[in-house]
Design a protein around this motif. Structure first.
Motif, PDB file in Angstrom:
ATOM      1  N   ILE A 285     -15.632 -54.909  -1.602  1.00 22.50           N
ATOM      2  CA  ILE A 285     -16.191 -54.109  -2.687  1.00 22.50           C
ATOM      3  C   ILE A 285     -17.031 -54.981  -3.606  1.00 22.50           C
ATOM      4  CG2 ILE A 285     -15.660 -52.601  -4.651  1.00 22.50           C
ATOM      5  CD1 ILE A 285     -13.039 -51.883  -3.281  1.00 22.50           C
ATOM      6  N   GLY A 286     -18.215 -54.455  -3.956  1.00 19.44           N
ATOM      7  CA  GLY A 286     -19.059 -55.071  -4.965  1.00 19.44           C
ATOM      8  C   GLY A 286     -19.138 -54.167  -6.175  1.00 19.44           C
ATOM      9  N   ALA A 287     -18.926 -54.746  -7.374  1.00 24.92           N
ATOM     10  CA  ALA A 287     -18.936 -53.959  -8.612  1.00 24.92           C
ATOM     11  C   ALA A 287     -20.004 -54.482  -9.552  1.00 24.92           C
ATOM     12  CB  ALA A 287     -17.568 -54.013  -9.282  1.00 24.92           C
ATOM     13  N   VAL A 288     -20.546 -53.575 -10.347  1.00 27.91           N
ATOM     14  CA  VAL A 288     -21.517 -53.962 -11.370  1.00 27.91           C
ATOM     15  C   VAL A 288     -21.374 -52.993 -12.529  1.00 27.91           C
ATOM     16  CG1 VAL A 288     -23.370 -52.538 -10.383  1.00 27.91           C
ATOM     17  CG2 VAL A 288     -23.956 -54.471 -11.842  1.00 27.91           C
ATOM     18  N   THR A 289     -21.558 -53.511 -13.747  1.00 27.53           N
ATOM     19  CA  THR A 289     -21.540 -52.680 -14.952  1.00 27.53           C
ATOM     20  C   THR A 289     -22.941 -52.682 -15.555  1.00 27.53           C
ATOM     21  OG1 THR A 289     -19.224 -53.188 -15.342  1.00 27.53           O
ATOM     22  CG2 THR A 289     -20.480 -52.331 -17.215  1.00 27.53           C
ATOM     23  N   MET A 290     -23.434 -51.531 -15.874  1.00 25.38           N
ATOM     24  CA  MET A 290     -24.835 -51.358 -16.315  1.00 25.38           C
ATOM     25  C   MET A 290     -25.111 -52.120 -17.611  1.00 25.38           C
ATOM     26  SD  MET A 290     -26.764 -47.741 -17.157  1.00 25.38           S
ATOM     27  CE  MET A 290     -25.654 -47.397 -18.532  1.00 25.38           C
ATOM     28  N   LEU A 307     -21.273 -57.033  -3.364  1.00 25.56           N
ATOM     29  CA  LEU A 307     -20.619 -56.665  -2.099  1.00 25.56           C
ATOM     30  C   LEU A 307     -20.817 -57.761  -1.058  1.00 25.56           C
ATOM     31  CD1 LEU A 307     -19.273 -54.750  -0.074  1.00 25.56           C
ATOM     32  CD2 LEU A 307     -21.490 -53.609   0.208  1.00 25.56           C
ATOM     33  N   TYR A 308     -22.034 -58.286  -0.973  1.00 24.44           N
ATOM     34  CA  TYR A 308     -22.308 -59.355  -0.003  1.00 24.44           C
ATOM     35  C   TYR A 308     -21.450 -60.586  -0.306  1.00 24.44           C
ATOM     36  CZ  TYR A 308     -24.789 -63.030   2.526  1.00 24.44           C
ATOM     37  OH  TYR A 308     -25.100 -64.078   3.342  1.00 24.44           O
TER      38      TYR A 308
END
Length: 334
Positions: A285-290, A307-308
């Motif tokens: 899982i790859g996560a990002v917050t705007m 994710l990579y």
């Protein structure tokens, strides 16, 4: 009513579908010798001759309902206490948000003789048509019911097509196209409200090996199980979608970095423990917050990089984009 329309050089009124007079201008009131309170809210029959009433019901109402317009229809009206006056009627039926109304313009005919022959012919036709009036009304009612049924079928079909256009057939989740629209909308809403938003991209680890070992039907089962896990792990306002192939995406409105990592870890651990319902599998899982400067494209790109990183660092883990360039990664969870 607009003052210009109220005193226009021709009569004007609007009718409800049942023939009730909704509005009437002063010009027509003056021609017929009525006060507005005598006509407004009454059926239009109250200002017609006996023959006009039959003609109006037999010709006008069916035409205006089916075609939406009537042009140059001869129609005598009954003034108050005087002989009938000949008018030419033009009408247009309009459907608006406020309802349906038929707009009627009455032009007084000053040269009646030119129309006397046509009047006699119309009268003869009316006498014949009165005989079959009930049959026509019955047929029109049947057509109306059929039309309403077809319209309802069309509404239901359009609704089903909309769902199909937005849904992934295998998992029942939103498809890529619907996901893109939802991401753009949710980003705009959160940016306008100064609320956080996070995005998760996840990928089934070694999915090709699952297909090669157990077959594509089993691979499909894995994707369906994962779709159910994603629904169970997210809230009603979250958006879960199949991103493509074995990739999935989750939009988390009002979720900051810790909350995004918490949801991601919940998904990861449930997937890892799902061997009882499908072949054992894990997800990266790859996560990002705007951030304030993020666009739809940049946010997806950051989630993809995270994710990579999860896959590159051993898979079966959650990585947040904010920690990609740090020497230690306390928020990359396994």
């Amino acid at each position: 009513m607009d003052e210009h329309l109220n005193h226009a050089p021709c009569g004007y009124l609007t009718l409800a579908d049942d023939g009730t007079i909704l509005t009437i201008n002063q010009t027509l009131l003056n021609l017929l010798g009525y006060d507005i309170n005598e006509l407004r809210g009454k059926h239009i029959n109250c200002m017609m001759t006996v023959s006009s009433r039959s003609f109006f019901q037999l010709y006008f109402f069916p035409l205006i309902q089916l075609q939406g317009t009537v042009e140059e229809m001869y129609l005598p009206l009954q003034p108050k206490g005087e002989n009938p006056l000949p008018f030419l009627l033009n009408a247009l039926r309009k459907v608006t948000e406020k309802g349906t109304a038929t707009h009627c313009m009455f032009t007084l005919m000053k040269r009646r003789r030119e129309y006397e022959q046509s009047i006699l012919e119309i009268k003869r036709e009316m006498e014949e048509q009165n005989r079959i009036k009930e049959e026509m009304i019955t047929e029109l009612e049947l057509l109306q019911r059929q039309l309403e049924h077809k319209q309802q079928e069309l509404v239901e079909m359009n609704s089903r097509l909309k769902v199909l256009a937005e849904t992934d057939g295998l998992t029942g989740l939103k498809n890529r196209r619907s996901f893109q629209e939802s991401l753009s909308l949710n980003m705009s809403l959160c940016q306008e409200s100064s609320l956080p938003l996070s995005l998760l991209l996840l990928d089934v680890d070694h999915f090709k090996n699952i297909n090669d070992t157990f077959g594509h039907l089993t691979g499909d089962k894995v994707l369906q199980v994962l779709a159910l896990l994603l629904k169970e792990s997210t809230k009603e306002d979250d958006v879960v979608a199949r991103y493509g192939g074995e990739e999935f995406a989750v939009i988390l409105p009002n979720a900051d970095q810790p909350q995004a990592l918490q949801v991601g870890e919940k998904i990861r651990s449930l997937a890892e423990a799902s061997y009882s319902t499908s072949p054992w599998f894990t997800v990266s899982i790859g996560a990002v917050t705007m951030s304030l400067e993020d666009t739809v494209t940049s946010l997806q790109s950051k989630a993809d990089r995270a994710l990579y990183s999860s896959k590159r660092n051993g898979r079966n883990r959650v990585t947040h984009f904010d920690f990609l360039h740090r020497s230690t990664d306390p928020n990359s969870l396994k």
